[in-house]
Structures are given as structure tokens and as C-alpha cells.
Design an enzyme around this catalytic site. Structure first.
Site, PDB file in Angstrom:
ATOM      1  N   ASP A  37       0.679  -1.304   0.183  1.00 48.75           N
ATOM      2  CA  ASP A  37      -0.436   0.172   0.277  1.00 48.75           C
ATOM      3  C   ASP A  37       0.583   1.175  -0.257  1.00 48.75           C
ATOM      4  OD1 ASP A  37      -2.639  -0.908   0.166  1.00 48.75           O
ATOM      5  OD2 ASP A  37      -2.262  -1.774   2.677  1.00 48.75           O
ATOM      6  N   MET A 139     -12.762  -2.198  -2.380  1.00 49.29           N
ATOM      7  CA  MET A 139     -12.657  -1.752  -0.874  1.00 49.29           C
ATOM      8  C   MET A 139     -13.401  -2.460  -0.037  1.00 49.29           C
ATOM      9  SD  MET A 139      -8.911  -0.331  -1.048  1.00 49.29           S
ATOM     10  CE  MET A 139      -8.881  -0.437   0.967  1.00 49.29           C
ATOM     11  N   GLY A 144      -6.983   4.162   4.071  1.00 45.14           N
ATOM     12  CA  GLY A 144      -5.857   4.859   4.893  1.00 45.14           C
ATOM     13  C   GLY A 144      -5.299   4.216   6.000  1.00 45.14           C
ATOM     14  N   GLY A 146      -4.811   0.744   8.402  1.00 46.68           N
ATOM     15  CA  GLY A 146      -5.739  -0.450   8.928  1.00 46.68           C
ATOM     16  C   GLY A 146      -6.695  -0.856  10.004  1.00 46.68           C
ATOM     17  N   ASP A 177      -9.716  -5.937  -0.398  1.00 42.65           N
ATOM     18  CA  ASP A 177      -8.650  -5.265   0.376  1.00 42.65           C
ATOM     19  C   ASP A 177      -9.640  -5.018   1.827  1.00 42.65           C
ATOM     20  OD1 ASP A 177      -6.921  -4.146   1.937  1.00 42.65           O
ATOM     21  OD2 ASP A 177      -6.203  -3.419   0.497  1.00 42.65           O
ATOM     22  N   GLY A 179     -10.383  -5.719   6.176  1.00 46.65           N
ATOM     23  CA  GLY A 179     -11.675  -6.354   7.708  1.00 46.65           C
ATOM     24  C   GLY A 179     -11.237  -8.038   7.102  1.00 46.65           C
ATOM     25  N   SER A 200      -3.278  -7.302   9.629  1.00 50.57           N
ATOM     26  CA  SER A 200      -3.214  -8.381  10.671  1.00 50.57           C
ATOM     27  C   SER A 200      -3.505  -9.420  10.849  1.00 50.57           C
ATOM     28  CB  SER A 200      -3.848  -7.118  11.861  1.00 50.57           C
ATOM     29  OG  SER A 200      -5.149  -7.446  11.357  1.00 50.57           O
TER      30      SER A 200
END
Length: 222
Positions: A37, A139, A144, A146, A177, A179, A200
Site C-alpha cells: 500500500d 475496497m 487509509g 488498517g 482489501d 477487514g 493483521s
């Protein structure tokens, strides 16, 4: 049409003190893409990293560099990102002034071209470029930052895009991209996504094991 499911760990969530180790752990466990990113502080509030970091980690792996430009007027930097090691470049429909020309600029350098859509941007933004691109990045959070929660309405957006691509006979990758984790990955795959960005959910206490767990689900859903 059979498509390969691909996991794209997002290095934005990696431990930058040990970035090469984090990358090697993800790739050794089976990740084929790295999602990178690039944020400019204008198109999105955050600032991330640019060409020097990509050039540096290019020496650490030969996996596919999936470069996501969250920047204003991306045409300015297509050549630079191609030169530093990108394999694919995705630009935002909302940020490119002349989207078709931007796509052609990416493809002229032998790279895969993708177009990203923010959650509120309708699929009709792709009407006149869909057959020119290799991938659409939907998205599933607002770009913007995480760690945001998946927006449920994006499942139908994914499904609608896949149905449209199939009607047109397009071999289109649909990337998601935001969640994406154990509780959401199955629903995006079943809706028609086949490239899943995870940050994450990958880069945590055991990166390798997290990759293997997500890949197992992706293989089951193939």
C-alpha cells in the site's frame, strides 16, 4: 471459469523492525503475492512508503509485488514504481484523471493493471475500462487505515462484479482489501473474490501459521 485463489499479505501490517523476516515467513508458508500500500497523505490521510522500500524488499523475494497506489494523480509515478519492482499496479478510479490512459501506461510496461474502487464508488465507474484491466480491487473498508471492520454491503458488490465479468467472458481477478480475516474470508470468496488482501490477520505472533490457516480456507473454497 476456474480461477486460482490467491492470498496477498499486506506488509503495511508487518513489523518493520523485521520486515525481511516477516516477508520470508509469509512467502515460505505459501503466500504468492505481497500487497504493498502506497499512501500519499492526500488521497488518504495516512502516509506509508514508496519506491526505496519497494526496491529494498525486491531483493528479498521473487513473489508477485501487488502495488496499490492510494495517491492523487498516479500517472506521475507509474514509471518509477515499475522500475523499482512492481509486478502489478492498481490505481483508484477516484484518483486517476484519465483512467484509460493510466491503465494503458501500466500495461505498456508489461505489468498487470488493476483499478480500485472505494466502498461508495459504484461499479459503473468501470463501464468503459473493464475489458482493459486484469484486476478490480474492491475496497471493503474505507482506505487509509488498517484494522477496520469489513463493510457488509461490499459482499453484494463483489457478487455483482463477478456476475458481470462472467457474462462478458472476462478472466478477471477480483481482489478485496479491508477487514479480511477468518470470520469474513469465506463470504468474499463465495461472492466471487479470488485475491484476498490480509494485514493483521497474517502478520501477528505466528505469521507462517496464519498464512497456512487462511490458505487452507481458500483452497477449500476454490
Amino acid at each position: 471459469m476456474s480461477r486460482k485463489n490467491i492470498l496477498a499479505p499486506s506488509i503495511l501490517a508487518a513489523d518493520f523492525r523485521h520486515l525481511e523476516d516477516e516477508i520470508q515467513a509469509a512467502v515460505s508458508a505459501g503466500a504468492e503475492y505481497l500487497h504493498i500500500d502506497v499512501m500519499d497523505g492526500m488521497f488518504v490521510p495516512s502516509i506509508s512508503f514508496g519506491m526505496p522500500v519497494i526496491s529494498s524488499i525486491r531483493n528479498a523475494t521473487d513473489c508477485f509485488f501487488d502495488v496499490h497506489l492510494m495517491i492523487e494523480d498516479p500517472d506521475r509515478y507509474i514509471e518509477d514504481f515499475a522500475a523499482c519492482g512492481a509486478d502489478g499496479i492498481t490505481v483508484h478510479a477516484e484518483a486517476a484523471k484519465h483512467l484509460h490512459r493510466t491503465i494503458q501506461s501500466i500495461k505498456s510496461r508489461g505489468l498487470k493493471a488493476g483499478v480500485a474502487l472505494n466502498p461508495a464508488t459504484p461499479l459503473c465507474a468501470l463501464d468503459y475500462v473493464l475489458e482493459d484491466i486484469d484486476m478490480v480491487l474492491i475496497m471493503t473498508v474505507n482506505p487509509g487505515f488498517g484494522g477496520q471492520a469489513y463493510i457488509p454491503a461490499m459482499t453484494e458488490k463483489i457478487r455483482s462484479l463477478r456476475e458481470r465479468a462472467d457474462r462478458l467472458g472476462l478472466d478477471l481477478d477480483i481482489e478485496v482489501d479491508g477487514g479480511i480475516k477468518l470470520s469474513t474470508i469465506r463470504q468474499v470468496l463465495r461472492a466471487g473474490a479470488n485475491v484476498c488482501v490480509a494485514g493483521s490477520a497474517v502478520f501477528n505472533e505466528d505469521t507462517g501459521e496464519s498464512v497456512r490457516t487462511l490458505l487452507k480456507i481458500m483452497q477449500e473454497e476454490a
